[in-house]
Design a protein around this motif. Structure first.
Motif, PDB file in Angstrom:
ATOM      1  N   MET A   2       0.841  -1.200   0.000  1.00 53.14           N
ATOM      2  CA  MET A   2       0.000   0.000   0.000  1.00 53.14           C
ATOM      3  C   MET A   2       0.887   1.264   0.000  1.00 53.14           C
ATOM      4  N   ASN A   3       0.541   2.209  -0.913  1.00 53.26           N
ATOM      5  CA  ASN A   3       1.331   3.438  -0.977  1.00 53.26           C
ATOM      6  C   ASN A   3       1.149   4.299   0.247  1.00 53.26           C
ATOM      7  N   LYS A   4       2.287   4.782   0.737  1.00 54.29           N
ATOM      8  CA  LYS A   4       2.193   5.689   1.870  1.00 54.29           C
ATOM      9  C   LYS A   4       2.474   7.096   1.375  1.00 54.29           C
ATOM     10  N   LEU A   5       1.749   8.027   1.964  1.00 52.92           N
ATOM     11  CA  LEU A   5       1.914   9.425   1.582  1.00 52.92           C
ATOM     12  C   LEU A   5       2.099  10.238   2.852  1.00 52.92           C
ATOM     13  N   ALA A   6       2.967  11.247   2.768  1.00 45.14           N
ATOM     14  CA  ALA A   6       3.079  12.178   3.889  1.00 45.14           C
ATOM     15  C   ALA A   6       2.915  13.592   3.353  1.00 45.14           C
ATOM     16  N   LEU A   7       2.156  14.415   4.059  1.00 43.16           N
ATOM     17  CA  LEU A   7       1.979  15.815   3.679  1.00 43.16           C
ATOM     18  C   LEU A   7       2.814  16.662   4.625  1.00 43.16           C
ATOM     19  N   ARG A   8       3.547  17.616   4.046  1.00 45.97           N
ATOM     20  CA  ARG A   8       4.385  18.485   4.880  1.00 45.97           C
ATOM     21  C   ARG A   8       3.987  19.944   4.696  1.00 45.97           C
ATOM     22  N   GLY A   9       3.812  20.628   5.787  1.00 40.23           N
ATOM     23  CA  GLY A   9       3.464  22.048   5.768  1.00 40.23           C
ATOM     24  C   GLY A   9       3.269  22.477   7.206  1.00 40.23           C
ATOM     25  N   SER A  10       2.764  23.691   7.407  1.00 38.11           N
ATOM     26  CA  SER A  10       2.418  24.024   8.789  1.00 38.11           C
ATOM     27  C   SER A  10       1.114  23.299   9.123  1.00 38.11           C
ATOM     28  N   LEU A  11       0.945  22.937  10.386  1.00 34.03           N
ATOM     29  CA  LEU A  11      -0.249  22.200  10.804  1.00 34.03           C
ATOM     30  C   LEU A  11      -1.050  23.027  11.791  1.00 34.03           C
ATOM     31  N   PHE A  12      -2.359  22.954  11.665  1.00 33.56           N
ATOM     32  CA  PHE A  12      -3.232  23.564  12.673  1.00 33.56           C
ATOM     33  C   PHE A  12      -4.450  22.689  12.846  1.00 33.56           C
ATOM     34  N   TYR A  13      -4.801  22.419  14.080  1.00 31.16           N
ATOM     35  CA  TYR A  13      -6.057  21.704  14.325  1.00 31.16           C
ATOM     36  C   TYR A  13      -6.547  21.982  15.731  1.00 31.16           C
ATOM     37  N   VAL A  14      -7.842  21.790  15.908  1.00 31.79           N
ATOM     38  CA  VAL A  14      -8.474  21.972  17.212  1.00 31.79           C
ATOM     39  C   VAL A  14      -8.813  20.586  17.731  1.00 31.79           C
ATOM     40  N   ARG A  15      -8.487  20.325  18.986  1.00 35.20           N
ATOM     41  CA  ARG A  15      -8.704  18.965  19.505  1.00 35.20           C
ATOM     42  C   ARG A  15      -9.668  18.923  20.679  1.00 35.20           C
ATOM     43  N   ASP A  16     -10.174  20.098  21.097  1.00 34.48           N
ATOM     44  CA  ASP A  16     -11.153  20.131  22.182  1.00 34.48           C
ATOM     45  C   ASP A  16     -11.979  21.407  22.057  1.00 34.48           C
ATOM     46  N   ASP A  17     -13.075  21.478  22.811  1.00 39.32           N
ATOM     47  CA  ASP A  17     -14.023  22.587  22.684  1.00 39.32           C
ATOM     48  C   ASP A  17     -13.513  23.835  23.410  1.00 39.32           C
ATOM     49  N   PRO A  18     -13.099  24.874  22.676  1.00 38.70           N
ATOM     50  CA  PRO A  18     -12.542  26.071  23.319  1.00 38.70           C
ATOM     51  C   PRO A  18     -13.591  26.954  24.002  1.00 38.70           C
ATOM     52  N   PHE A  19     -14.864  26.648  23.825  1.00 34.61           N
ATOM     53  CA  PHE A  19     -15.885  27.387  24.573  1.00 34.61           C
ATOM     54  C   PHE A  19     -15.928  26.890  26.018  1.00 34.61           C
ATOM     55  N   LEU A  20     -15.440  25.665  26.245  1.00 32.97           N
ATOM     56  CA  LEU A  20     -15.578  25.040  27.564  1.00 32.97           C
ATOM     57  C   LEU A  20     -14.238  24.723  28.222  1.00 32.97           C
ATOM     58  N   ASN A  21     -13.146  24.892  27.478  1.00 35.78           N
ATOM     59  CA  ASN A  21     -11.816  24.554  28.002  1.00 35.78           C
ATOM     60  C   ASN A  21     -10.862  25.705  27.706  1.00 35.78           C
ATOM     61  N   PRO A  22      -9.741  25.784  28.455  1.00 35.18           N
ATOM     62  CA  PRO A  22      -8.780  26.848  28.146  1.00 35.18           C
ATOM     63  C   PRO A  22      -8.321  26.728  26.692  1.00 35.18           C
ATOM     64  N   PRO A  23      -8.412  27.830  25.915  1.00 38.41           N
ATOM     65  CA  PRO A  23      -8.117  27.748  24.477  1.00 38.41           C
ATOM     66  C   PRO A  23      -6.723  27.190  24.204  1.00 38.41           C
ATOM     67  N   GLU A  24      -5.751  27.492  25.101  1.00 36.86           N
ATOM     68  CA  GLU A  24      -4.384  27.029  24.824  1.00 36.86           C
ATOM     69  C   GLU A  24      -4.291  25.505  24.880  1.00 36.86           C
ATOM     70  N   ASP A  25      -5.259  24.849  25.546  1.00 39.36           N
ATOM     71  CA  ASP A  25      -5.256  23.381  25.576  1.00 39.36           C
ATOM     72  C   ASP A  25      -5.979  22.777  24.369  1.00 39.36           C
ATOM     73  N   CYS A  26      -6.683  23.636  23.623  1.00 36.48           N
ATOM     74  CA  CYS A  26      -7.588  23.111  22.585  1.00 36.48           C
ATOM     75  C   CYS A  26      -6.998  23.120  21.190  1.00 36.48           C
ATOM     76  N   ALA A  27      -6.031  24.021  20.934  1.00 32.61           N
ATOM     77  CA  ALA A  27      -5.543  24.177  19.565  1.00 32.61           C
ATOM     78  C   ALA A  27      -4.075  23.787  19.476  1.00 32.61           C
ATOM     79  N   VAL A  28      -3.702  23.210  18.343  1.00 32.94           N
ATOM     80  CA  VAL A  28      -2.312  22.826  18.110  1.00 32.94           C
ATOM     81  C   VAL A  28      -1.829  23.513  16.842  1.00 32.94           C
ATOM     82  N   TYR A  29      -0.684  24.182  16.945  1.00 33.09           N
ATOM     83  CA  TYR A  29      -0.053  24.794  15.772  1.00 33.09           C
ATOM     84  C   TYR A  29       1.375  24.275  15.680  1.00 33.09           C
TER      85      TYR A  29
END
Ligand code: GUN
Ligand code: ZN
Length: 437
Positions: free
Chosen positions: A1-28
């Motif tokens: 099976m072909n493997k692919l990797a994407l490279r660039g800057s990454l950003f994603y949200v992993r938890d609800d920032p309305f209910l948790n400290p925003p710094e714990d919710c987002a990854v850059y």
């Protein structure tokens, strides 16, 4: 099976920032890698950490200009309404009668349904939307057409046959029994096919008899793995009519709850005018809301109160929907822009992290698919987009002076649209590449 990797800057949200400290919710991650195997994410993190361990046979594709993030999840959209987007001058009930019902009648012809379904899926991908909860029409062929178009591209889609047996033109009405039978046949055919998920879809209380709502409840009872989508409290005349039609029920939410249509599998579009008591019923049952700001502005429905809906004392899970064709754009970036302005009118300034949460993980949570999409995590489906924060001359100029990544993200969600989508990957395959990419 072909493997692919994407490279660039990454950003994603992993938890609800309305209910948790925003710094714990987002990854850059300024220089990151996402490794994809068999359509799923098998690695995600900083390039310095991942690259040395990457086998030689993995193709590394660079998205040097772009931010890699989870694909957008549109929590509420009508594919049969594409052709009436931007129709002039009416509020909800008149808009339905004048534009929506006639255009939906065209889907009794399956060839028309196929043509629009193909257009629709391509347009979602062009806008970086990789999953959506889609209303069809009452014609079963309209459901087949959209599932087939989505399945051909391996898209995670939620869709269902509109159930509507009253107060609309005969050409688009079913009956309580036929809506049950047709929905059941479609559920049995589609619920485990590819990445298709079936959504029981009574249009709203105004076009369903009590018997039809009862049978929608029966479907929810019979099939544990289906979802439910409908509309609630979008417009004041609609609410008054719902009360007239169901005078025994305490409020609009009680209509749906009474028929077994309010639980964690349910998502209701709009909820602009829900009372505190109704929001409490949403919270307690785990039912979800799709916030559709471009539609609420365009149809003149009102200002959704995001702070009240997500209040810590009884938060309701909220996703973001375009509601095309009442909504005015397929772009979830433009939808975030309008959500920001709507909140501003209530003296609330949504942050970029809150906004991107709503458009990705929040919608995924509201649709019950957050274990598969909405964030970047090992084991999740590789539904990923590359967003170019310098896609237009104006964005290029604006990004030059951004002093932080969050400022850049905010300018992107206000000023960008489909032009910023450089690439869209669905289950690890590129389904859209911008011409200049
Ligand atoms: N309420 C019932 N049907 C619809 C629809 O198609 N669009 C919107 N915006 N609201 C609705
Ligand atoms: Zn809608």
């Amino acid at each position: 099976m072909n493997k692919l990797a994407l490279r660039g800057s990454l950003f994603y949200v992993r938890d609800d920032p309305f209910l948790n400290p925003p710094e714990d919710c987002a990854v850059y991650e300024p220089d990151g890698i996402i490794v994809i195997e068999g359509g799923k994410i098998s690695g995600v993190g900083g390039a310095a950490e991942i690259l040395p361990a990457l086998p030689d046979d993995v193709e590394v594709r660079r998205h040097a200009r772009s931010i890699l993030m989870p694909g957008f999840v549109d929590a509420h959209i009508h594919y049969p309404q594409v052709e009436i987007i931007g129709s002039y001058g009416t509020q909800l009930l008149e808009w339905l009668n004048k534009y929506t019902f006639p255009t939906e009648a065209k889907f009794n012809d399956e060839a028309h349904a196929k043509r629009i379904a193909e257009f629709f899926v391509a347009e979602l991908f062009r806008n970086g939307t990789t999953s959506a909860s889609v209303f069809c029409t009452s014609a079963p062929g309209s459901v087949r057409a959209i599932f087939e178009a989505a399945q051909a591209r391996n898209m995670l889609i939620l869709a269902g046959k509109m159930m509507m047996d009253s107060h609309a033109p005969p050409a688009i009405l079913d009956t309580a029994q036929s809506s049950y039978d047709d929905s059941k046949t479609l559920i049995e055919r589609w619920r485990r096919r590819g990445r298709c998920l079936y959504t029981v879809t009574p249009r709203f209380a105004l076009t369903s008899s009590p018997r039809q709502l009862e049978l929608a409840g029966a479907l929810m009872h019979e099939f544990a793995d289906v979802r439910l989508q409908s509309h609630i409290s979008e417009n004041l005349a609609e609410i008054a009519r719902a009360k007239e039609l169901y005078p025994q029920r305490e409020h609009y939410t009680d209509i749906y709850e009474y028929y077994g249509l309010l639980d964690e599998r349910a998502i209701y579009g709009h909820g602009v005018h829900l009372s505190e008591e109704e929001l409490r019923r949403f919270h307690e049952t785990g039912a979800n809301i799709a916030h559709c700001p471009t539609s609420n502005f365009f149809i003149g429905s009102g200002l959704f109160d995001i702070a009240k809906t997500k209040a810590e004392r009884r938060p309701v899970t909220v996703g973001l929907g375009t509601d095309v064709g009442g909504g005015t754009s397929f772009s979830m970036l433009q939808t975030m822009n309008e959500a920001y302005k709507m909140a501003q009118l209530r003296k609330i300034s949504l942050t970029a992290i809150q906004s991107f949460y709503l458009a990705t993980l929040g919608s995924a949570q509201a649709l019950g698919i957050a274990d598969r999409v909405g964030t970047l995590a090992v084991g999740h489906d590789a539904d990923i987009i590359a967003l170019d924060p310098r896609a237009t001359p104006l964005l290029e100029l604006r990004s030059e002076v951004a002093e932080s990544f969050e400022e850049l993200l905010f300018a992107l969600m206000i000023c960008a649209d489909d032009r910023a989508v450089e690439a869209t990957y669905v289950a690890g395959e590129a389904v859209y590449l911008r011409a200049s990419a």
